[in-house]
Design an enzyme around this catalytic site. Sequence first.
Site, PDB file in Angstrom:
ATOM      1  N   THR A   1      56.526 111.605 108.991  1.00 51.64           N
ATOM      2  CA  THR A   1      57.684 110.962 108.366  1.00 51.64           C
ATOM      3  C   THR A   1      57.328 109.872 107.355  1.00 51.64           C
ATOM      4  OG1 THR A   1      57.852 109.372 110.192  1.00 51.64           O
ATOM      5  CG2 THR A   1      59.127 111.413 110.383  1.00 51.64           C
TER       6      THR A   1
ATOM      7  N   TYR B   1      58.028 114.720 100.996  1.00 50.42           N
ATOM      8  CA  TYR B   1      58.491 114.656 102.382  1.00 50.42           C
ATOM      9  C   TYR B   1      59.766 115.483 102.532  1.00 50.42           C
ATOM     10  CZ  TYR B   1      60.995 112.843 106.451  1.00 50.42           C
ATOM     11  OH  TYR B   1      61.711 112.746 107.612  1.00 50.42           O
TER      12      TYR B   1
END
Length: 274
Positions: free
Chosen positions: A68, A130
């Site tokens: 993350t 991401y």
Amino acid sequence: MRVLITGASGQLGVELSKLLSRKHDVIKVYNSSEISDGYRLDLTDFPRLEDFLIRKRPDVVINSAALTDVDRCEVEKERAHKVNAETVRHMVRVGRVVDAYLIHVSTDYVFAGERGNYREEDTPNPVNYYGLSKLLGETYAMSYDDSLVVRTSGVFRHKGFPVYVYKTLKEGKTLLAFNGFYSPISARRLAQAIEELVDLRKTGVLHVAGERVSRYELAMKIKEEFHLPGEVREVNEIKGWIAKRPLDSSLDSSRARKLLSVDFQALDIEGMVI
């Protein structure tokens, strides 16, 4: 029922393990030394991952594991792709064999952030790697009929923006708050929502997140709630960021609010572990 949780040492994984262990046989999978009552497994060791899932034959797999760190994903793209996307492909392969229900946790960062309050049917368009890697993971998950993608935003517990705000302001320091909007939710509230979803066995995509708020507004709320001495300054960008951030990635969770009994929209500041 046997429920396998990946990322069991993470913020959401810890809360899920506590909740689901009360009613189910929980299999905890993690890739760190932070917990001992589970199975340590590198999810990117795909043959081992598939073998493990086949041997354990879970009824439900909740994938809360992810890379993350947005800036790290921008630099380590191969690693991000393996963890956030390819891992899901192999879970789906085994899911078909053992007939497991898959809940895959995704992110608001699959959206460009041009307008906010995104609904489930809105078209993703990530602005950083991401978000792209998580979108690819969603695609793999949704290729499996018995799966649910739960998109969420700004999960916090012992870390995350609200915890960072609290610690910084408590020390009397100045906090630079990005003026972008999102929909933060405590890991506790998100876990409660997912606990309900395990029983409902819904499929498709569902947004489960808090109310839309700017990081500046949230920082000011925390400062006032805890009477913290530090100063909050609103800024348009944070120096040192490598990856671009969406300006408004907030999620519309109205569909989930109609479906679930838990009040996950309330800002659960008490859910911070500080």
